[in-house]
Motif scaffolding. Sequence first.
Motif: not given
Length: 272
Positions: A41-56
Amino acid sequence: MKISATSALVLNWTEDELWETPEAQRYFRRLDLSEGEPLLALFSKDEHTMHSHAVSNRKFFMKQQIVRFLASLPPATAGQVLILAAGLTPLSLEIASLYPVSRVFDVDRFLMKAKEKLTPPALANIEFVECDITDVGRLDDGLRAHGFDPAKPTIAVMEGIIYYITTAAFGDVLTYLWGHHVRIAGDFCLKPALVIPEHRKYAIEVFRKISEMVKLDFVTFYSDEEIGKTVSDAGFQTVNFTGMHEVQKQRTANYAPFEARDSGWLKLLSAG
């Protein structure tokens, strides 16, 4: 089974399609990731998108490196895979299912007994070793007690851990692995100044939020030159770097959102 907030965070940012085998898919579905919701919940929608790509991307790379290594061995040759600081990732189940003649060692300080209970008995080629990977004496004892054979071709994965240990501890682990002729694959976090300005915030903010949540004392950042020297000083003859730019294209057939070569704050490495 509920897991720690940080582990749940990373698994929430992992693309489901990475896991191809029924064993890994079923295991992944059984994990309760709700413990990570306050951190998410501490992360924005944009951050979720970027980190999902990075982790994947980093998980895609690790699996790719293991598969290439095991596929390169002569037919019916039993290789070994060490997944250091394994946590509850399905990677070991995926590899053990794809390569039943090879042995996979999941190593971590915590959760190995719990993970073993969630693993199908049919995957008897996975060993669960509970120890701190930076204590190389106990690491060696634990691996050998579970059947690790230094004479067999082996690859080790250090995913999501290099930034949480000191350079000295990382060097000790590398020296141990090189002493057993083990290849490595891993990821590290670039110093923010080496990332394009518009993407620097993702590295700074993710580690700030995680550090505040779990009370981390430090995070270790590197340049290519610094981590290359650490790996080479341990004895490794070749060190290769792969950026998010390249892996994103391999995983999705598109460079976005890592169009620039220096747009990723995480970088992948392989060495032998």
